[in-house]
Design a protein around this motif. Structure first.
Motif, PDB file in Angstrom:
ATOM      1  N   ASN A  96     -23.000  30.969 -24.834  1.00 22.77           N
ATOM      2  CA  ASN A  96     -22.967  30.022 -25.946  1.00 22.77           C
ATOM      3  C   ASN A  96     -22.956  30.696 -27.315  1.00 22.77           C
ATOM      4  O   ASN A  96     -23.149  30.038 -28.336  1.00 22.77           O
ATOM      5  CB  ASN A  96     -24.141  29.045 -25.855  1.00 22.77           C
ATOM      6  CG  ASN A  96     -25.485  29.761 -25.836  1.00 22.77           C
ATOM      7  OD1 ASN A  96     -25.545  30.987 -25.781  1.00 22.77           O
ATOM      8  ND2 ASN A  96     -26.561  29.000 -25.863  1.00 22.77           N
ATOM      9  N   GLU A 117     -29.145  29.092 -19.504  1.00 23.55           N
ATOM     10  CA  GLU A 117     -29.219  29.353 -20.927  1.00 23.55           C
ATOM     11  C   GLU A 117     -30.514  30.066 -21.298  1.00 23.55           C
ATOM     12  O   GLU A 117     -31.615  29.572 -21.021  1.00 23.55           O
ATOM     13  CB  GLU A 117     -29.113  28.039 -21.687  1.00 23.55           C
ATOM     14  CG  GLU A 117     -29.107  28.194 -23.193  1.00 23.55           C
ATOM     15  CD  GLU A 117     -28.959  26.868 -23.903  1.00 23.55           C
ATOM     16  OE1 GLU A 117     -28.968  26.872 -25.148  1.00 23.55           O
ATOM     17  OE2 GLU A 117     -28.814  25.822 -23.216  1.00 23.55           O
ATOM     18  N   ASN A 178     -13.679  27.512 -25.046  1.00 22.56           N
ATOM     19  CA  ASN A 178     -14.131  26.138 -24.893  1.00 22.56           C
ATOM     20  C   ASN A 178     -14.724  25.659 -26.220  1.00 22.56           C
ATOM     21  O   ASN A 178     -15.400  26.419 -26.927  1.00 22.56           O
ATOM     22  CB  ASN A 178     -15.204  26.046 -23.804  1.00 22.56           C
ATOM     23  CG  ASN A 178     -15.693  24.629 -23.589  1.00 22.56           C
ATOM     24  OD1 ASN A 178     -14.931  23.777 -23.152  1.00 22.56           O
ATOM     25  ND2 ASN A 178     -16.961  24.378 -23.882  1.00 22.56           N
ATOM     26  N   PRO A 180     -17.476  23.875 -27.958  1.00 21.50           N
ATOM     27  CA  PRO A 180     -18.827  23.418 -27.599  1.00 21.50           C
ATOM     28  C   PRO A 180     -19.126  22.025 -28.128  1.00 21.50           C
ATOM     29  O   PRO A 180     -18.615  21.611 -29.171  1.00 21.50           O
ATOM     30  CB  PRO A 180     -19.735  24.475 -28.236  1.00 21.50           C
ATOM     31  CG  PRO A 180     -18.922  25.094 -29.315  1.00 21.50           C
ATOM     32  CD  PRO A 180     -17.500  25.021 -28.879  1.00 21.50           C
ATOM     33  N   ASN A 184     -22.690  20.375 -24.062  1.00 14.74           N
ATOM     34  CA  ASN A 184     -22.205  21.619 -23.468  1.00 14.74           C
ATOM     35  C   ASN A 184     -21.982  22.648 -24.574  1.00 14.74           C
ATOM     36  O   ASN A 184     -20.979  22.602 -25.285  1.00 14.74           O
ATOM     37  CB  ASN A 184     -20.906  21.372 -22.691  1.00 14.74           C
ATOM     38  CG  ASN A 184     -20.341  22.648 -22.080  1.00 14.74           C
ATOM     39  OD1 ASN A 184     -21.027  23.675 -21.997  1.00 14.74           O
ATOM     40  ND2 ASN A 184     -19.093  22.592 -21.661  1.00 14.74           N
ATOM     41  N   SER A 185     -22.917  23.564 -24.723  1.00 14.84           N
ATOM     42  CA  SER A 185     -22.869  24.541 -25.821  1.00 14.84           C
ATOM     43  C   SER A 185     -22.050  25.781 -25.484  1.00 14.84           C
ATOM     44  O   SER A 185     -21.938  26.686 -26.306  1.00 14.84           O
ATOM     45  CB  SER A 185     -24.290  24.967 -26.196  1.00 14.84           C
ATOM     46  OG  SER A 185     -24.943  25.575 -25.098  1.00 14.84           O
ATOM     47  N   ALA A 186     -21.454  25.816 -24.288  1.00 14.51           N
ATOM     48  CA  ALA A 186     -20.679  26.991 -23.885  1.00 14.51           C
ATOM     49  C   ALA A 186     -19.433  27.144 -24.753  1.00 14.51           C
ATOM     50  O   ALA A 186     -18.741  26.159 -25.042  1.00 14.51           O
ATOM     51  CB  ALA A 186     -20.269  26.884 -22.424  1.00 14.51           C
ATOM     52  N   VAL A 187     -19.152  28.367 -25.156  1.00 13.76           N
ATOM     53  CA  VAL A 187     -17.932  28.630 -25.923  1.00 13.76           C
ATOM     54  C   VAL A 187     -16.814  29.126 -25.018  1.00 13.76           C
ATOM     55  O   VAL A 187     -15.722  29.439 -25.496  1.00 13.76           O
ATOM     56  CB  VAL A 187     -18.203  29.651 -27.050  1.00 13.76           C
ATOM     57  CG1 VAL A 187     -19.248  29.122 -28.017  1.00 13.76           C
ATOM     58  CG2 VAL A 187     -18.629  31.006 -26.474  1.00 13.76           C
TER      59      VAL A 187
END
Length: 394
Positions: A96, A117, A178, A180, A184-187
């Motif tokens: 993230n 996380e 991605n 965020p 969903n904080s995933a990049v």
């Protein structure tokens, strides 16, 4: 002439070299301090700085272990399954982009790849578990293990999954951008590229096995040749140049510096650790090997690693017995665990025992300087326990 004098004269005439024990086994001066961190059935581990203090920590399944005391701290819950835990490897990435390393993990039977996380300073101090997020549902089960390595040379790793089912497709999952959101904080997100629609087998490696400058993908029954262009838009040509229930990883490396990459591979569920020295390439692109035995004294060398253990600038091969890989059902499966190092000397690998009787391997062997003494240490997790092997060599 007395017998001793006669033997002395005979040896002199034959000009037999005096064998120096250190030259025969250059790793004989390595010494190790063994520290057990925990006992469970987890078999994956990784090394990285999780709390941002500049010191490498250990991740192993349910726990993480902070330097310098390496006491267990909670990370995640994992279900037990049939003598295993439902996790087949730990990998570190800042998913993230918050400046902290997170954990990515897959599973044997479940189809989801999840990321956990890193909760930050206060939650780490309190021993809180890390929040679980879905990275991708692969829809694929029967997963033996995976590697996270750069396959296409763009500087970013790919997630390459191995299956023990030969009919399952071979997929390379790409970490793409991605956007965020609050949920969903995933990049990054994983996007699938199938390079073999039906062609898998126990064993996995990533490397340029045919020396054309492109990274190939290896499995237990052969290798997929990286295309010259558009690698993610087509099937890769498969070469069935061997058949083995291979280790993960199978390591591609020019061992003897002859300009041709060789293959280091273990029989994941039988006896045998091998150096396949590449000899020639046929006109059809298939490869030929001089297959040499490194060690057949123990079974289930399921994982391999290379690291410079003696500080001479040359990496040594590390492997050992995966303890109870099939719950004791493999050949030699109930023998005691062990872990060893091997150094190439005069064209052959010389063995040095690191530990016998207590420490086995699992699915990953992690290496790094864990106590700041500028020597490479080893972390392993398996059904004999999670251990750090501190390199105490002078």
């Amino acid at each position: 002439m007395k017998r001793t004098a006669f033997l002395s004269a005979l040896l002199s005439c034959l000009s037999l070299p005096v064998v120096n024990a250190q030259e025969t086994n250059p790793l004989s001066k390595l010494t190790w301090k063994i520290e057990q961190l925990t006992l469970d059935a987890n078999e994956g581990c990784a090394i990285g700085d999780l709390n941002g203090d500049g010191k490498p920590d250990v991740v192993a399944g349910r726990n993480w272990y902070a330097a310098p005391d390496f006491k267990p701290r909670p990370l995640r819950t994992i279900e037990d399954w049939n003598g295993y835990v439902q996790s087949n490897g730990d990998f570190l990435m800042d998913v993230n982009a918050d400046g902290r390393m997170d954990v990515i993990a897959g599973s044997f039977v479940p189809t989801e790849v999840s990321w956990y996380e890193n909760p930050g300073d206060e939650a780490l101090r309190l021993g809180q578990t890390w929040k679980k997020h879905l990275l991708v549902d692969t829809k694929a089960t029967e997963n033996e293990a995976q590697l996270m390595q750069d396959v296409d040379g763009d500087g970013k790793p790919e997630w390459v999954v191995n299956s023990w089912n030969k009919k399952n497709p071979l997929s390379v999952w790409r970490f793409n951008k991605n956007e965020p959101t609050k949920e969903n904080s995933a990049v990054v997100q994983l996007e699938q590229a199938v390079i073999g629609k039906s062609g898998n087998q126990h064993g996995l490696g990533v490397g340029d096995i045919n020396n054309d400058g492109r990274i190939d993908v290896l499995i237990g029954s052969g290798w997929y040749e990286h295309p010259a262009s558009n690698p993610w838009g087509q099937d890769w040509l498969f070469h069935p140049d061997w058949n083995i229930q291979g280790s993960i990883p199978m390591i591609v490396r020019d061992v003897d510096k002859d300009g041709k990459n060789d293959l280091l591979v273990g029989e994941g569920h039988d006896f045998g650790l091998f150096w396949w020295r590449q000899t020639e390439k046929k006109s059809d692109g298939s490869l030929q090997f001089d297959k040499r035995v490194i060690d057949k004294a123990f079974s289930q060398p399921h994982a391999l690693a290379f690291a410079d253990l003696d500080g001479d600038g040359v990496d040594e091969l590390i492997s050992g017995k995966r303890y109870f890989a099939h719950n004791g059902g493999d050949p030699g499966g109930k023998d005691m665990p062990e872990i060893n190092a091997y150094k190439l000397v005069n064209g052959e690998f010389r063995k040095s025992s690191i530990e016998q009787g207590h420490v086995g391997i699992g699915l990953q062997i992690a290496t790094g300087d864990l106590n700041g003494d500028k020597r490479i240490d080893i972390a392993v997790a398996g059904k004999s326990g999670t251990f750090i092997l501190f390199n105490m060599s002078k």
